[in-house]
Scaffold this motif. Structure first.
Motif, PDB file in Angstrom:
ATOM      1  N   PRO A  77     120.645  54.585  38.032  1.00  0.00           N
ATOM      2  CA  PRO A  77     121.570  55.556  37.468  1.00  0.00           C
ATOM      3  C   PRO A  77     123.010  55.039  37.514  1.00  0.00           C
ATOM      4  N   ALA A  78     123.798  55.372  36.496  1.00  0.00           N
ATOM      5  CA  ALA A  78     125.212  54.994  36.460  1.00  0.00           C
ATOM      6  C   ALA A  78     126.011  55.878  37.413  1.00  0.00           C
ATOM      7  N   VAL A  79     125.641  57.140  37.469  1.00  0.00           N
ATOM      8  CA  VAL A  79     126.319  58.113  38.324  1.00  0.00           C
ATOM      9  C   VAL A  79     125.252  58.942  39.019  1.00  0.00           C
ATOM     10  N   THR A  80     125.473  59.219  40.292  1.00  0.00           N
ATOM     11  CA  THR A  80     124.615  60.139  41.026  1.00  0.00           C
ATOM     12  C   THR A  80     125.500  61.257  41.539  1.00  0.00           C
ATOM     13  N   ALA A  81     125.139  62.494  41.175  1.00  0.00           N
ATOM     14  CA  ALA A  81     125.907  63.664  41.601  1.00  0.00           C
ATOM     15  C   ALA A  81     125.049  64.490  42.555  1.00  0.00           C
ATOM     16  N   TYR A  82     125.678  65.038  43.574  1.00  0.00           N
ATOM     17  CA  TYR A  82     124.970  65.857  44.557  1.00  0.00           C
ATOM     18  C   TYR A  82     125.546  67.261  44.523  1.00  0.00           C
ATOM     19  N   VAL A  83     124.631  68.236  44.389  1.00  0.00           N
ATOM     20  CA  VAL A  83     125.022  69.634  44.271  1.00  0.00           C
ATOM     21  C   VAL A  83     124.369  70.420  45.400  1.00  0.00           C
ATOM     22  N   SER A  84     125.182  71.126  46.158  1.00  0.00           N
ATOM     23  CA  SER A  84     124.707  71.973  47.241  1.00  0.00           C
ATOM     24  C   SER A  84     124.623  73.413  46.735  1.00  0.00           C
ATOM     25  N   GLN A  85     123.616  74.131  47.198  1.00  0.00           N
ATOM     26  CA  GLN A  85     123.481  75.533  46.797  1.00  0.00           C
ATOM     27  C   GLN A  85     124.727  76.331  47.193  1.00  0.00           C
ATOM     28  N   ALA A  86     125.297  76.034  48.348  1.00  0.00           N
ATOM     29  CA  ALA A  86     126.452  76.790  48.832  1.00  0.00           C
ATOM     30  C   ALA A  86     127.780  76.312  48.246  1.00  0.00           C
ATOM     31  N   ALA A  87     127.953  74.993  48.073  1.00  0.00           N
ATOM     32  CA  ALA A  87     129.260  74.454  47.675  1.00  0.00           C
ATOM     33  C   ALA A  87     129.332  73.996  46.225  1.00  0.00           C
ATOM     34  N   GLY A  88     128.194  73.905  45.540  1.00  0.00           N
ATOM     35  CA  GLY A  88     128.193  73.331  44.195  1.00  0.00           C
ATOM     36  C   GLY A  88     128.330  71.817  44.280  1.00  0.00           C
ATOM     37  N   LEU A  89     128.842  71.203  43.217  1.00  0.00           N
ATOM     38  CA  LEU A  89     129.008  69.745  43.194  1.00  0.00           C
ATOM     39  C   LEU A  89     129.997  69.334  44.282  1.00  0.00           C
ATOM     40  N   PHE A  90     129.544  68.462  45.182  1.00  0.00           N
ATOM     41  CA  PHE A  90     130.412  68.042  46.291  1.00  0.00           C
ATOM     42  C   PHE A  90     130.523  66.526  46.424  1.00  0.00           C
ATOM     43  N   CYS A  91     129.669  65.767  45.723  1.00  0.00           N
ATOM     44  CA  CYS A  91     129.697  64.312  45.860  1.00  0.00           C
ATOM     45  C   CYS A  91     129.319  63.661  44.539  1.00  0.00           C
ATOM     46  N   ILE A  92     130.108  62.654  44.139  1.00  0.00           N
ATOM     47  CA  ILE A  92     129.865  61.897  42.918  1.00  0.00           C
ATOM     48  C   ILE A  92     129.925  60.416  43.285  1.00  0.00           C
ATOM     49  N   ALA A  93     128.829  59.698  43.055  1.00  0.00           N
ATOM     50  CA  ALA A  93     128.765  58.264  43.357  1.00  0.00           C
ATOM     51  C   ALA A  93     128.719  57.483  42.053  1.00  0.00           C
ATOM     52  N   SER A  94     129.537  56.437  41.956  1.00  0.00           N
ATOM     53  CA  SER A  94     129.554  55.573  40.774  1.00  0.00           C
ATOM     54  C   SER A  94     128.868  54.258  41.122  1.00  0.00           C
ATOM     55  N   ASP A  95     127.783  53.951  40.414  1.00  0.00           N
ATOM     56  CA  ASP A  95     127.006  52.744  40.665  1.00  0.00           C
ATOM     57  C   ASP A  95     127.854  51.490  40.459  1.00  0.00           C
ATOM     58  N   ALA A  96     127.674  50.514  41.328  1.00  0.00           N
ATOM     59  CA  ALA A  96     128.467  49.282  41.289  1.00  0.00           C
ATOM     60  C   ALA A  96     128.288  48.491  39.999  1.00  0.00           C
ATOM     61  N   ILE A  97     127.137  48.598  39.351  1.00  0.00           N
ATOM     62  CA  ILE A  97     126.880  47.829  38.138  1.00  0.00           C
ATOM     63  C   ILE A  97     127.073  48.657  36.868  1.00  0.00           C
ATOM     64  N   PHE A 164     133.017  59.984  45.725  1.00  0.00           N
ATOM     65  CA  PHE A 164     134.156  60.890  45.599  1.00  0.00           C
ATOM     66  C   PHE A 164     133.644  62.245  46.048  1.00  0.00           C
ATOM     67  N   MET A 165     134.305  62.835  47.060  1.00  0.00           N
ATOM     68  CA  MET A 165     133.709  63.977  47.741  1.00  0.00           C
ATOM     69  C   MET A 165     134.696  65.061  48.126  1.00  0.00           C
ATOM     70  N   VAL A 166     134.112  66.225  48.402  1.00  0.00           N
ATOM     71  CA  VAL A 166     134.766  67.310  49.128  1.00  0.00           C
ATOM     72  C   VAL A 166     133.779  67.714  50.216  1.00  0.00           C
ATOM     73  N   THR A 167     134.237  68.404  51.228  1.00  0.00           N
ATOM     74  CA  THR A 167     133.317  68.813  52.301  1.00  0.00           C
ATOM     75  C   THR A 167     132.384  69.905  51.791  1.00  0.00           C
ATOM     76  N   ARG A 168     131.248  70.018  52.446  1.00  0.00           N
ATOM     77  CA  ARG A 168     130.266  71.031  52.062  1.00  0.00           C
ATOM     78  C   ARG A 168     129.752  71.791  53.272  1.00  0.00           C
ATOM     79  N   ASP A 169     129.362  73.002  53.046  1.00  0.00           N
ATOM     80  CA  ASP A 169     128.576  73.817  53.989  1.00  0.00           C
ATOM     81  C   ASP A 169     129.029  73.750  55.444  1.00  0.00           C
ATOM     82  N   GLY A 170     130.290  73.830  55.713  1.00  0.00           N
ATOM     83  CA  GLY A 170     130.771  73.859  57.089  1.00  0.00           C
ATOM     84  C   GLY A 170     130.953  72.511  57.747  1.00  0.00           C
ATOM     85  N   ALA A 171     130.813  71.422  57.015  1.00  0.00           N
ATOM     86  CA  ALA A 171     131.053  70.092  57.582  1.00  0.00           C
ATOM     87  C   ALA A 171     132.556  69.923  57.817  1.00  0.00           C
TER      88      ALA A 171
END
Length: 188
Positions: A77-97, A164-171
């Motif tokens: 994948p070129a981009v991997t996004a992580y979405v938490s039920q509580a915080a929504g989108l909180f992390c976006i990773a950009s693939d090195a290639i 690229f991130m923001v904190t999630r779920d009490g972290a």
């Protein structure tokens, strides 16, 4: 300060995305729902959504959205996004290639040789009388809590895969919020 051209690092035809701390990267905005991330990611390519293992009880259910570039034969994948039920989108990773190039204060962060990125961060900090930071793993990156530099093996070279991130779920920090799938991503 000189930066290695993408053609020199074996990467071509990269999109350029902007980064705004605590706001988002490119067209993706922190706090988006799964459906919003999938719809927005259509500009880059095809998406796959999967559940993330529930490793830490403190975090609400989390999903991984992998975005594959159109016209690229690789399955990475070129981009991997992580979405938490509580915080929504909180992390976006950009693939090195295959990921879009994202910079911070004029320094390209994606797909860089980690030692060169470190040299550029040191030179930048000295030039502006500023700072840079190391991750607990020893990778240098911008002095921005929303950017976590990770390593991704590309052949025999360890290249930068920024999160690229923001904190999630009490972290307490972005490092604490990092998805478990990213701990060993690209490591051999």
């Amino acid at each position: 300060m000189t930066f290695k051209a993408e053609a020199d690092s074996g990467v071509a035809d990269r999109d350029e995305w902007s980064y705004a701390p605590a706001v988002g990267v490119g067209p993706l905005r922190f706090g988006m729902t799964i459906d919003e991330v999938v719809e927005t990611s259509q500009v880059l390519g095809q998406t796959e959504v999967s559940d993330c293992p529930h490793v830490h009880a403190i975090f609400s259910p989390t999903w991984k959205i992998e975005v594959h570039r159109r016209g690229v034969a690789s399955s990475l994948p070129a981009v991997t996004a992580y979405v938490s039920q509580a915080a929504g989108l909180f992390c976006i990773a950009s693939d090195a290639i295959h990921g879009p190039q994202v910079g911070h204060d004029g320094i390209p962060l994606v797909g860089r040789d980690l030692s060169e990125l470190e040299s550029d961060e040191i030179a930048h900090a000295e030039a502006v009388d500023g700072h840079f930071r190391y991750t607990p793993e020893g990778y240098a990156g911008p002095d921005d809590p929303g950017v976590v530099i990770r390593g991704q093996c590309v052949g025999q070279v360890l290249r930068s895969r920024p999160l690229f991130m923001v904190t999630r779920d009490g972290a307490n920090t972005e490092w604490d919020s990092m998805p478990s799938e990213e701990y060993h991503h690209g490591q051999s």
